[in-house]
Design an enzyme around this catalytic site. Structure first.
Site, short mmCIF file in Angstrom:
data_model
loop_
_atom_site.label_atom_id
_atom_site.label_comp_id
_atom_site.label_asym_id
_atom_site.label_seq_id
_atom_site.Cartn_x
_atom_site.Cartn_y
_atom_site.Cartn_z
N LYS A 49 0.85 -1.36 -0.13
CA LYS A 49 -0.43 -0.01 0.09
C LYS A 49 0.90 1.18 -0.10
O LYS A 49 2.26 0.89 0.46
CB LYS A 49 -1.08 0.24 1.78
CG LYS A 49 -1.82 1.39 1.41
CD LYS A 49 -2.64 1.50 2.35
CE LYS A 49 -4.37 1.97 2.72
NZ LYS A 49 -5.23 1.89 3.30
N SER A 124 -9.49 1.66 2.50
CA SER A 124 -9.19 2.54 2.10
C SER A 124 -7.48 1.57 1.26
O SER A 124 -7.46 2.09 -0.32
CB SER A 124 -8.07 3.43 2.48
OG SER A 124 -7.75 2.93 3.31
N SER A 148 -10.03 -0.32 6.72
CA SER A 148 -9.46 -0.76 5.58
C SER A 148 -8.64 -1.70 4.71
O SER A 148 -8.47 -2.05 4.11
CB SER A 148 -8.54 0.40 5.80
OG SER A 148 -9.05 1.44 5.24
N1 GLN Z 1 -13.32 3.95 6.19
C1 GLN Z 1 -12.47 4.12 6.73
C2 GLN Z 1 -12.64 5.72 6.80
O1 GLN Z 1 -12.51 6.37 6.35
C3 GLN Z 1 -11.94 3.59 7.28
C4 GLN Z 1 -9.78 4.30 6.66
C5 GLN Z 1 -8.75 3.14 7.17
O2 GLN Z 1 -9.16 2.44 7.96
N2 GLN Z 1 -7.67 3.74 6.99
O3 GLN Z 1 -12.12 6.54 7.43
#
Ligand code: GLN
Length: 444
Positions: A49, A124, A148
């Site tokens: 990532k 994400s 994410s």
């Molecule tokens: N969808 C969540 C957010 O937008 C989680 C994101 C994540 O775990 N990095 O914050």
């Protein structure tokens, strides 16, 4: 060759280490013919990532602000992968600074779900899940602040683990919300997942929140046995808002585990309903502080048409950050400002403690908690992007786990009405990845 064949459609990669990928077969041959001791991930190609720093390989966090940022050092997890002789062949697309649930907040382009390219891969870590699902890499690393790793794994039909907070070093993970962020593996099988965690896990003096606890042999946990296991199923996790097809698959999965000798009972995590609000206050507050460092001076792109320093900061951040990142910085700055701090930030911290306690109470009597990873299957690209609150609500089943700091995995458990994958979420006690893996492996 596989990447070249499919990535034009999937678009998982931001940066491909072309030379390394091209020389892969050659170096593998050379290594195979030598008598040197082989690492645990010898010759296995991986994608990372793009918020995990890699020396000399651009690390953008999918932000225009970091489009040209070449780190001078490796994250601890990258050093571990190299030590195990895995081959990092590229960096994967994500929501900008890991803020989002669909990878549509990338500052560069959308990644598509390999099961059906009209759909999002989740987020994400969308590039991380899609690249594994499309067979472009054998495994990838993602980061999970509020779901994410697990949610994109669920949407792409692969296996994703968020380890216990502190299990894996965050040194070199660009911070979003430091008290929640954790790096973890995305793979096609539970066994692969355990193997990669074996390499990643461990205390690191470079991360002050890294836990100085024993790591165990995760592979030896995969016994195939769940006889006598006590499963808790929170009623809040099968409540209104969770799609019927998702609910049905979860109930069928519980039957499978019952057939193997496990038992399950309904329980309650009563503070779950506050989790989304609590998370978005705390995560945004931490993000507003963490992202202050991107000022055009120290990292990445600098706006060059400003007349003075303040203007340069403003120009750089206005042009460099996307809408979602700005929204979070504003929300977090507001929640932390004097006069509002007690009403929002401090209160959210208190609710976080209650949510954590909900888990501790249930774990006094049960070995694991099981439910869906997400309330729906993957949605179509464009469907939710203009409605941030609907997008936030989608995280309702993953966020409590981060607030509590416990480990959880998503494993595929069938398909929904739209033909897209559904994920079964298995949540464990602090530092009990072994039981999480054991159940996931027996189920799989
Ligand atoms: N969808 C969540 C957010 O937008 C989680 C994101 C994540 O775990 N990095 O914050």
């Amino acid at each position: 060759d596989r990447i070249q064949a499919v990535d034009e459609k999937v678009k998982a990669f931001i940066t491909l280490d072309e030379e390394k990928a091209r020389n892969y077969a050659k170096t593998l041959d050379e290594a195979l013919s030598s008598n040197d001791k082989r690492g645990l991930l010898f010759g296995i190609p991986a994608g990372i990532k793009d918020n995990i720093v890699t020396r000399g390989l651009t690390t953008t966090c999918s932000s225009k602000l970091l489009a040209n940022f070449e780190p001078m050092h490796n994250a601890t997890v990258i050093e571990h992968l190299q030590g195990a002789q895995s081959v990092t062949i590229g960096k994967l697309n994500m929501d900008e600074f890991a803020m989002g649930s669909s990878t549509e907040n990338s500052g560069f382009f959308n990644t598509r779900n390999p099961w059906n390219t009209d759909y999002v891969p989740g987020g994400s870590s969308g590039g991380s899940a899609a690249s594994v699902a499309a067979g472009e890499v054998v495994f990838s690393l993602g980061s999970d602040t509020g779901g994410s790793i697990r949610q994109p794994a669920s949407y792409c039909g692969v296996v994703g683990l968020k380890p216990t907070y502190g299990r894996v070093s965050r040194f070199g993970l660009v911070a979003f919300a430091s008290s929640l962020d954790q790096i973890g593996p995305i793979t096609r099988s539970v066994e692969d997942n355990a193997l990669v965690l074996q390499v990643l896990a461990g205390y690191d003096k470079m991360d002050s929140t890294s836990a100085n606890v024993e790591t165990s042999d995760y592979l030896s946990a995969l016994t195939g046995e769940v006889k006598g296991l006590k499963i808790a199923v929170p009623k809040e996790y099968l409540a209104e808002g969770v799609n019927e097809d998702v609910k049905n698959r979860i109930l069928e999965s519980l039957k499978v585990l019952e057939g193997m000798g496990a038992t399950w009972e309904e329980v309650s995590l009563p503070h779950s309903k506050y989790a989304v609000a609590t998370y978005y206050l705390l995560a945004s507050s931490e993000a507003s502080a963490n992202l202050a460092r991107f000022d055009g001076v120290r990292y990445g792109v600098r706006s060059d048409n400003a007349a003075n320093l303040i203007e340069m900061y403003k120009e750089t951040r206005s042009k460099g950050f996307g809408d979602e990142v700005k929204r979070r910085i504003m929300l977090g700055t507001y929640a932390l400002s004097s006069g509002y701090y007690d009403a929002y930030y401090k209160k959210a911290q208190k609710v976080r403690t209650l949510i954590k306690k909900d888990f501790e109470d249930v774990f006094e009597n049960y070995d694991v908690i099981i439910g869906p990873t997400a309330p729906t299957t993957a949605f179509k690209i464009g469907e939710k992007i203009n409605d941030p609150l609907t997008m936030y609500a989608n995280d309702i089943l993953t966020i409590p786990v981060n607030l509590a700091g416990v480990p959880a995995i998503s494993v595929p458990c069938g398909l929904g009405e739209n033909g897209m994958p559904i994920g079964l979420q298995i949540i464990g006690k602090h530092f009990d990845e072994n039981t999480v893996y054991r159940v996931a492996h027996a189920y799989e």
